[in-house]
Design a protein around this motif. Sequence first.
Motif, mmCIF file in Angstrom:
data_model
loop_
_atom_site.group_PDB
_atom_site.id
_atom_site.type_symbol
_atom_site.label_atom_id
_atom_site.label_comp_id
_atom_site.label_asym_id
_atom_site.label_seq_id
_atom_site.Cartn_x
_atom_site.Cartn_y
_atom_site.Cartn_z
ATOM 1 N N LEU C 210 4.678 18.034 -2.517
ATOM 2 C CA LEU C 210 5.241 16.828 -1.399
ATOM 3 C C LEU C 210 5.798 16.175 -3.093
ATOM 4 N N GLN C 211 5.027 15.390 -3.779
ATOM 5 C CA GLN C 211 5.956 15.316 -4.667
ATOM 6 C C GLN C 211 7.028 15.556 -5.360
ATOM 7 N N ALA C 212 7.159 16.829 -5.528
ATOM 8 C CA ALA C 212 8.495 17.942 -6.228
ATOM 9 C C ALA C 212 8.986 18.129 -5.118
ATOM 10 N N MET C 213 9.240 17.252 -3.865
ATOM 11 C CA MET C 213 10.056 18.497 -2.785
ATOM 12 C C MET C 213 10.509 16.391 -2.963
ATOM 13 N N ALA C 214 9.968 15.018 -3.228
ATOM 14 C CA ALA C 214 10.121 13.986 -3.415
ATOM 15 C C ALA C 214 10.884 13.674 -4.570
ATOM 16 N N ASN C 215 10.995 14.112 -5.369
ATOM 17 C CA ASN C 215 11.293 14.067 -6.821
ATOM 18 C C ASN C 215 12.857 15.170 -6.913
ATOM 19 N N LEU C 216 12.760 16.135 -6.317
ATOM 20 C CA LEU C 216 13.904 16.302 -5.757
ATOM 21 C C LEU C 216 14.735 15.858 -5.530
ATOM 22 N N VAL C 259 24.312 23.003 -0.839
ATOM 23 C CA VAL C 259 23.265 24.127 -0.462
ATOM 24 C C VAL C 259 23.003 24.879 -1.296
ATOM 25 N N ALA C 260 22.957 24.929 -2.781
ATOM 26 C CA ALA C 260 22.119 25.410 -3.950
ATOM 27 C C ALA C 260 21.120 24.424 -3.655
ATOM 28 N N TRP C 261 20.976 22.917 -4.391
ATOM 29 C CA TRP C 261 19.992 22.084 -4.149
ATOM 30 C C TRP C 261 18.727 22.834 -2.386
ATOM 31 N N PHE C 262 19.251 22.538 -1.606
ATOM 32 C CA PHE C 262 19.175 22.849 0.010
ATOM 33 C C PHE C 262 17.264 24.261 -0.383
ATOM 34 N N PHE C 263 18.191 25.253 -0.883
ATOM 35 C CA PHE C 263 17.311 26.352 -0.786
ATOM 36 C C PHE C 263 15.916 26.115 -2.285
ATOM 37 N N THR C 264 16.975 24.711 -3.001
ATOM 38 C CA THR C 264 15.752 25.334 -4.265
ATOM 39 C C THR C 264 14.088 24.009 -3.681
ATOM 40 N N ILE C 265 14.917 22.648 -2.896
ATOM 41 C CA ILE C 265 13.978 21.583 -1.564
ATOM 42 C C ILE C 265 13.159 23.007 -1.039
ATOM 43 N N ALA C 266 13.785 23.998 -0.680
ATOM 44 C CA ALA C 266 13.182 24.593 0.272
ATOM 45 C C ALA C 266 12.187 26.052 -0.002
ATOM 46 N N ILE C 267 11.641 26.037 -1.449
ATOM 47 C CA ILE C 267 10.716 26.566 -1.894
ATOM 48 C C ILE C 267 9.471 26.107 -1.730
ATOM 49 N N PRO C 268 8.963 24.389 -2.651
ATOM 50 C CA PRO C 268 8.681 23.599 -2.507
ATOM 51 C C PRO C 268 7.644 23.857 -0.327
ATOM 52 N N ALA C 269 9.088 23.093 0.099
ATOM 53 C CA ALA C 269 9.164 22.567 1.473
ATOM 54 C C ALA C 269 8.655 24.055 1.984
ATOM 55 N N ALA C 270 8.789 25.284 1.805
ATOM 56 C CA ALA C 270 8.246 26.473 2.916
ATOM 57 C C ALA C 270 6.510 26.448 2.542
ATOM 58 N N VAL C 271 5.935 26.353 1.073
ATOM 59 C CA VAL C 271 5.211 25.671 0.782
ATOM 60 C C VAL C 271 4.357 24.592 1.876
ATOM 61 N N TYR C 272 4.846 24.322 1.492
ATOM 62 C CA TYR C 272 4.009 22.411 2.418
ATOM 63 C C TYR C 272 3.971 23.085 3.566
ATOM 64 N N LEU C 273 5.468 23.620 4.389
ATOM 65 C CA LEU C 273 5.047 23.884 5.339
ATOM 66 C C LEU C 273 3.961 24.797 6.564
ATOM 67 N N HIS C 274 4.230 25.253 5.402
ATOM 68 C CA HIS C 274 3.108 26.786 5.718
ATOM 69 C C HIS C 274 1.656 26.285 6.202
ATOM 70 N N SER C 275 1.083 25.540 5.237
ATOM 71 C CA SER C 275 0.054 24.734 5.221
ATOM 72 C C SER C 275 -0.227 23.747 5.993
ATOM 73 N N VAL C 276 1.240 23.002 6.539
ATOM 74 C CA VAL C 276 1.237 22.134 7.492
ATOM 75 C C VAL C 276 0.658 22.748 9.418
ATOM 76 N N PHE C 277 1.714 24.533 9.123
ATOM 77 C CA PHE C 277 1.529 24.920 10.130
ATOM 78 C C PHE C 277 0.262 25.827 10.444
ATOM 79 N N LYS C 278 -1.172 26.079 9.481
ATOM 80 C CA LYS C 278 -1.545 26.640 9.423
ATOM 81 C C LYS C 278 -3.025 26.390 10.817
ATOM 82 N N ARG C 279 -2.436 24.403 11.274
ATOM 83 C CA ARG C 279 -2.974 23.953 11.573
ATOM 84 C C ARG C 279 -2.564 23.379 13.299
ATOM 85 N N VAL C 280 -1.477 23.638 13.508
ATOM 86 C CA VAL C 280 -0.928 22.891 14.730
ATOM 87 C C VAL C 280 -1.432 24.467 15.662
#
Lengths: 278, 347, 280
Positions: C210-216, C259-280
């Motif tokens: 979450l912090q990495a995403m916010a810092n990006l 676009v380049a930036w988005f794909f950088t955020i997408a890496i940590p975001a994928a990790v985060y969203l994966h953990s969120v959606f385990k619980r949905v």
Amino acid sequence: MLPVQHRHETWVFRGLLTIFVFFLLMPILWMLSTSFKAPEEVFLKVPTIIPEEPTLRNYMRALTETRILTYLYNGLIVSMTNAALTTVLAALAAYGFAKFRFKGRKSLMFLMISAQMFPYAVLLISLYPFMQRTGLFDTRSGLILAYLVFAMPASIYILFSYIVNLPDELIEAARMDGADEWLILRELILPLLTPGLITVFLYSFMWSWNDLLYSLTLISSETKRTVGPGLLLTFLGEMEQDWGAAMAGSVIVSLPIILAFTFLQRFFVQGLTAGAVK
Amino acid sequence: MARVEIKNVTKSFGATEVLKGLDIDISHGEFVALLGASGCGKSTLLRCIAGLEDLGGGDIRFGNKSVINIAPSKRGAAMVFQSYALYPHKTVAENMGFALRIDGTPKPEIERKVGEAAKILGITPLLNKRPRQLSGGQRQRVAIGRAIVRAPEVFLFDEPLSNLDAELRARMRVELTRLHRRLDATMIYVTHDQVEAMTMADRIVVMEGGHIQQIGTPDDVYARPANIYVAQFIGTPKMNVFKLSSYLHLQKQLPSAVANGGIPHTIGIRPEDIREDASGALKIGATLELSESLGRERLYHGSTVAGDELTIASHKEMSLQVGQPTTVSFNRGQVHMFDEKGIRLDF
Amino acid sequence: MALTLPALCLFVLFIFYPFLRSFGLAFFESTLFNPDPVWVGLQNFHDLIQDPTFHRTWTTTLIYVLVTTLLTVMLGFFWALILNQAFTGRTIVRTVTILPWILPSTVTAFLWAWIFNGQFGLLNAVLKGAGVIDQAIIWLATPSGAFVAVVIAKVWLSTPVAMSFILAGLQSVSSEEVDAAMMDGCGAGSIIRHVIVPHIFPTLVIVFVLQAMANLQQIDTILAMTRGGPARATTVLSIEVYQKAFQEWNMGLASAIGVAWFFTIAIPAAVYLHSVFKRV
């Protein structure tokens, strides 16, 4: 809790505690201190920690010689409206996601929550011409709508976690009692969701109150400016000269959020962390 | 008239069939317990009756009228939930009057009905409190009160006593029985606790794996269990079962076939029917390994000569040599016989 | 379904549509002088790859994100450990030290700019008083000094955030487990290593992500403190996009960076969203 038994452990603990408190609070105390200093005292080579002759002159100047009151007014309107809008929409969406099974539910929710990772500055590139075309540019309503991206995704998730944890039996009991869906939402879900709603309201209020980028870009006239860019543009040019007033201005624009937080902080921290950890 | 008929009811969750064609006929004013281990489908059946789940197939009729297309609240049934499901932000009185309020009942009448129900349950002083200020037992009463206020023809209970401590549970059992007599309503009560079923119900429906194993009065299911499953499910400690092929001398003393042509395969004897000496007609060699005192009676655990587990319940203090081979016995009238499929055979 | 509709409409209008449009704009030339977009294919990306200043922006961003995030999580963790102990005044300390989290970002920027001020700043006064330096450092005017300043400002504002999440995780560590470790003779250090860290490791990962995403995403404090300078020392991707778009009005190039930036955020975001959606 960790065992702290020996004397040297106690000292290490106290030392660390002091360092952290100092690091986190010193800048704020320094802001307060500077804001009460006369200009001559602000610019001493060896600064005084506590103002020797405390004065309210900086505050008077910030309030009368700048448009800070206008910024506060705009900030309050924009932030309150955005917070209310976010809270209502997020509550509806979260209830829909949590208690109803419909096709595409998961992917829709995934899409909405993932919106928080869209780079805000990139969004702005297209929001800017879009706002200009729709006449929302340089309006408070435009800013309010643009702010949705900040808090809405997290808000949906926070409220979703709250609602999912409400026992199904409670809703079934209401159904047995003859309540229809709207009545269940109004009489059961919303009252029980109050802590979550307060969390989300505060969270989105904080985002819009504290924003700099969007307000700086999407508002051009000074009369509609909110606190972030207002403060920056007021003191940026003269910052080198008037740190006293800049600090007083900072204190003034921080007060509303500090006040809101003081009364509701219980909801804030617990509400935000509850969903993420477990 | 609230006769409740359950006709060939089926229900599946995805690929799992949880109710496999159930038929139960409950007459007006009867107290019926749905008894079974968790996962047997008893709660699902109750929720189908309530209307909280749709049926896969079959029909449910209240007093000759099919209710499967009627909304839960319009069926004339009230439900008491396991977690009580009281509305936490409403007072006790508001909880109890909620259904009437939705129904548009005038306020004075709501107050009168809530007051009456509160009096029956002895919770009048609690009417202005909120659920979290109440003890478990008090919440339980409010949940029942909420059902009573609606004056339903059918009461549905979903394991209502399972969150109470042992003493309170015993007291509530008595109260529920009393309430049943007083209200003259049909009650359907889901439980996994055989004591609750035995003490309160007029009839017990023993369920297992989505099937009904037996429907009968408490005495019936205890004294004449329809099959080995029921025989072992009802009664604590559970019935001893022996395969006859391991005890050839007993096979000779028992009929080799019964009137309907069934062939005895397994026999069952309840722990309290076994004597710890050789005075009975049928004898088995055994070794007892340990004894437990329950105060009123003692339990002895051990094994038979053929290696089957053996439990004996006795009121007498036995001069028993733990670990020494001994002989235990029982009489023919105390033997339950089952055929190869586990179905009860009668002499 | 209908309940989600109002939110969905606004999402489409103000988030999804502009976002996709920005994405598409990366394949056009669109500048202040040429406001009507002209299709140029991958030209923008080609320009970026060739551009050494863009490489520098990348490096700056990665260092900024890594250093800030690591420091935040570490400080947040130790601060949470401290606040999890019982001591007098704990509640008040916990409440008051949340403040950095909730202050407006402009205020945060002002506070630290004032502390790092070259002529009258507190930091220089303290360092000089302690004899560490004899000459005032003009922090925000030197590349490394400015970088340190923006990192510290962000770490300061996020430490309470990280602390709050980690503390919530710590409170779910059963005291019995700690007691058992104590009976086994563990001291504070080995309890942290063998009981607490394994227990809250998932929380630490989430906080880090979450912090990495916010810092990006971080732009406000940098914009207000240094505007990306001096000599581009604090120009991270967000600043670069903002300046390309709203100072040079080169929307096409800004979008390509986005676009380049988005794909950088997408890496940590994928990790985060994966953990969120385990619980949905």
